[in-house]
Design an enzyme around this catalytic site. Structure first.
Site, mmCIF file in Angstrom:
data_model
loop_
_atom_site.group_PDB
_atom_site.id
_atom_site.type_symbol
_atom_site.label_atom_id
_atom_site.label_comp_id
_atom_site.label_asym_id
_atom_site.label_seq_id
_atom_site.Cartn_x
_atom_site.Cartn_y
_atom_site.Cartn_z
ATOM 1 N NE ARG A 88 -8.855 -19.249 16.112
ATOM 2 C CZ ARG A 88 -9.398 -19.953 17.101
ATOM 3 N NH1 ARG A 88 -10.544 -19.589 17.627
ATOM 4 N NH2 ARG A 88 -8.807 -21.036 17.551
ATOM 5 N NE ARG A 151 -6.386 -26.982 18.530
ATOM 6 C CZ ARG A 151 -6.243 -25.736 18.110
ATOM 7 N NH1 ARG A 151 -7.296 -25.027 17.756
ATOM 8 N NH2 ARG A 151 -5.049 -25.178 18.061
ATOM 9 C CG HIS A 175 -10.562 -21.673 13.377
ATOM 10 N ND1 HIS A 175 -10.422 -22.939 13.895
ATOM 11 C CD2 HIS A 175 -9.351 -21.084 13.496
ATOM 12 C CE1 HIS A 175 -9.193 -23.089 14.313
ATOM 13 N NE2 HIS A 175 -8.518 -21.982 14.085
HETATM 14 N N1 LIG Z 1 -6.458 -21.401 10.800
HETATM 15 C C1 LIG Z 1 -5.970 -21.880 11.928
HETATM 16 O O1 LIG Z 1 -6.479 -22.838 12.450
HETATM 17 C C2 LIG Z 1 -4.749 -21.265 12.543
HETATM 18 C C3 LIG Z 1 -4.005 -21.962 13.496
HETATM 19 C C4 LIG Z 1 -2.843 -21.368 14.003
HETATM 20 C C5 LIG Z 1 -2.459 -20.084 13.601
HETATM 21 N N2 LIG Z 1 -3.248 -19.422 12.709
HETATM 22 C C6 LIG Z 1 -2.895 -18.090 12.248
HETATM 23 O O2 LIG Z 1 -1.763 -18.178 11.379
HETATM 24 C C7 LIG Z 1 -1.045 -16.937 11.409
HETATM 25 C C8 LIG Z 1 0.428 -17.216 11.665
HETATM 26 O O3 LIG Z 1 0.621 -17.729 12.969
HETATM 27 P P1 LIG Z 1 2.110 -17.989 13.514
HETATM 28 O O4 LIG Z 1 1.969 -18.590 14.854
HETATM 29 O O5 LIG Z 1 2.941 -18.664 12.489
HETATM 30 O O6 LIG Z 1 2.624 -16.464 13.664
HETATM 31 P P2 LIG Z 1 4.123 -15.947 13.640
HETATM 32 O O7 LIG Z 1 4.118 -14.572 14.186
HETATM 33 O O8 LIG Z 1 5.043 -16.958 14.227
HETATM 34 O O9 LIG Z 1 4.454 -15.866 12.058
HETATM 35 C C9 LIG Z 1 3.845 -14.984 11.196
HETATM 36 C C10 LIG Z 1 4.874 -14.579 10.158
HETATM 37 O O10 LIG Z 1 4.234 -13.765 9.174
HETATM 38 C C11 LIG Z 1 5.212 -12.835 8.736
HETATM 39 N N3 LIG Z 1 4.614 -11.732 8.006
HETATM 40 C C12 LIG Z 1 3.969 -10.633 8.488
HETATM 41 N N4 LIG Z 1 3.600 -9.839 7.482
HETATM 42 C C13 LIG Z 1 4.000 -10.438 6.338
HETATM 43 C C14 LIG Z 1 3.886 -10.078 4.967
HETATM 44 N N5 LIG Z 1 3.277 -8.960 4.577
HETATM 45 N N6 LIG Z 1 4.430 -10.934 4.054
HETATM 46 C C15 LIG Z 1 5.053 -12.060 4.435
HETATM 47 N N7 LIG Z 1 5.168 -12.442 5.726
HETATM 48 C C16 LIG Z 1 4.651 -11.642 6.662
HETATM 49 C C17 LIG Z 1 5.916 -12.417 10.028
HETATM 50 O O11 LIG Z 1 7.145 -11.804 9.773
HETATM 51 C C18 LIG Z 1 6.034 -13.751 10.742
HETATM 52 O O12 LIG Z 1 7.262 -14.394 10.473
HETATM 53 C C19 LIG Z 1 -1.733 -16.078 12.488
HETATM 54 O O13 LIG Z 1 -2.658 -15.210 11.887
HETATM 55 C C20 LIG Z 1 -2.468 -17.127 13.325
HETATM 56 O O14 LIG Z 1 -3.559 -16.580 14.019
HETATM 57 C C21 LIG Z 1 -4.369 -19.991 12.174
#
Ligand SMILES: NC(=O)c1ccc[n+]([C@@H]2O[C@H](COP(=O)([O-])OP(=O)(O)OC[C@H]3O[C@@H](n4cnc5c(N)ncnc54)[C@H](O)[C@@H]3O)[C@@H](O)[C@H]2O)c1
Length: 308
Positions: A88, A151, A175
């Site tokens: 991460r 989980r 996390h």
């Molecule tokens: N906290 C947690 O437990 C947890 C769990 C799962 C995913 N995540 C994180 O959440 C984030 C998203 O994951 P995902 O699977 O949806 O990824 P994803 O790639 O499917 O979606 C991310 C989206 O963000 C958009 N994006 C990028 N830059 C942007 C900006 N400046 N403004 C607006 N939108 C923008 C992209 O175009 C994309 O559609 C990642 O950083 C992932 O690591 C965190």
């Protein structure tokens, strides 16, 4: 007047969060993304499921933050997810730049909103959002603990072949790798899990929960988990919008609680209409306390790198 939730990032987590919100008829939803067409297409698709799901909230997709004006809650999922072999923390610099861009726009249109941060590395991104927004700490909440606990609960329920509704779990800390599950507080129908599962087997389950994200990344190869992460973010939003006063493990900015100051760390929080209304402190063993401090130190290291 219906409540309004905007979701920044219409990727896997963001659009699935919109799906849960629509299915629960929780609030109007605005999906925002930088990529043209993606939020519009997904919102249109979701809205066509509404007559089937019998949900009357308004779902909109856009590239324009104007449509997010006066949101009650903004869930931020914008950023890149992990690919196999990435931690991460590898996402730090890219996602910090994205977070900066997003927060600057969100606060202009929704200066009174609550922010639920999902983008990784979670605790550092929550800290960035807190510092960049200038919001008070009640209004900036990181999502990780609800997912990590989810989980763990799902694995224990499978192990014992019992209903997931019987599960109650308590996790602290960062996390993933630095998560501190307090198994002595985890119960199954009110019975401590330590009475039902042998210590070495329980430790294996804890480790699987800790690695839960990586296990899914390994299967998917091109992205990371999104059904459970989005469900977790929506549970937090629901607790706030419905003023449920629900105790949930959230990343919160600590000001002395658990002996930690100035960083986001996962702790039990009461979520209600005031956002984080209370941080609940429990007495920790010296080992648990040391693990929590290690977790905070890891967050501090990342925050120092990006200067927040
Ligand atoms: N906290 C947690 O437990 C947890 C769990 C799962 C995913 N995540 C994180 O959440 C984030 C998203 O994951 P995902 O699977 O949806 O990824 P994803 O790639 O499917 O979606 C991310 C989206 O963000 C958009 N994006 C990028 N830059 C942007 C900006 N400046 N403004 C607006 N939108 C923008 C992209 O175009 C994309 O559609 C990642 O950083 C992932 O690591 C965190």
């Amino acid at each position: 007047m219906r409540k309004k939730i905007s979701i920044v990032g219409a990727g896997n987590v963001g659009s699935t969060a919109a799906h849960w919100i629509m299915a629960k008829e929780l609030a109007d939803v605005v999906l925002v993304d930088v990529v043209e067409g993606v939020p519009q297409g997904k919102a249109l698709d979701l809205s066509q499921a509404q007559p089937i799901e019998r949900s009357d909230v308004h779902v909109q997709g856009t590239n324009d933050y104007g449509a997010t004006a006066d949101s009650d809650i903004v869930i931020i999922t914008a950023g890149i997810p992990r690919k196999p072999g990435m931690s991460r923390d590898d996402l730090l610099h890219t996602n910090y730049k994205i977070m900066k861009d997003v927060i600057e726009k969100v606060v202009v249109y929704s200066p009174e909103c609550f922010l639920i941060i999902v983008s990784n590395p979670l605790d550092a991104m929550a800290q960035a959002a807190y510092k960049l927004s200038g919001f008070n700490r009640q209004r900036v909440i990181g999502m990780a603990g609800v997912l990590d606990a989810g989980r763990f609960k799902s694995f224990v329920a499978q192990e014992l072949n019992v209903s997931v509704e019987n599960m109650s779990a308590f996790v602290l800390g960062g996390h993933g790798d630095t998560m501190v599950p307090l198994t002595r507080f985890c119960t199954v129908g009110g019975i401590p899990v330590t009475e039902l599962i042998a210590p070495d087997r329980l430790e294996q389950i804890v480790q699987r929960a800790r690695d839960g994200g990586a296990e899914i990344v390994k299967h998917l190869k091109t992205g990371s988990a999104y059904y459970a992460p989005s469900a977790a973010a929506v549970e937090m939003a629901e607790a706030i919008l419905k003023d449920k006063k629900k105790l949930l493990p959230c990343a919160a900015y600590l000001e002395g609680e658990y002996g930690i100051s100035g960083y986001f760390v996962g702790v039990p929080c009461k979520l209600g209409s005031g956002g984080i209304e209370q941080i609940v402190e429990v007495r920790l063993t010296p080992e648990e306390s040391a693990a929590l401090k290690r977790s905070a130190a890891a967050v501090k290291e990342l925050c120092t790198v990006i200067g927040v």
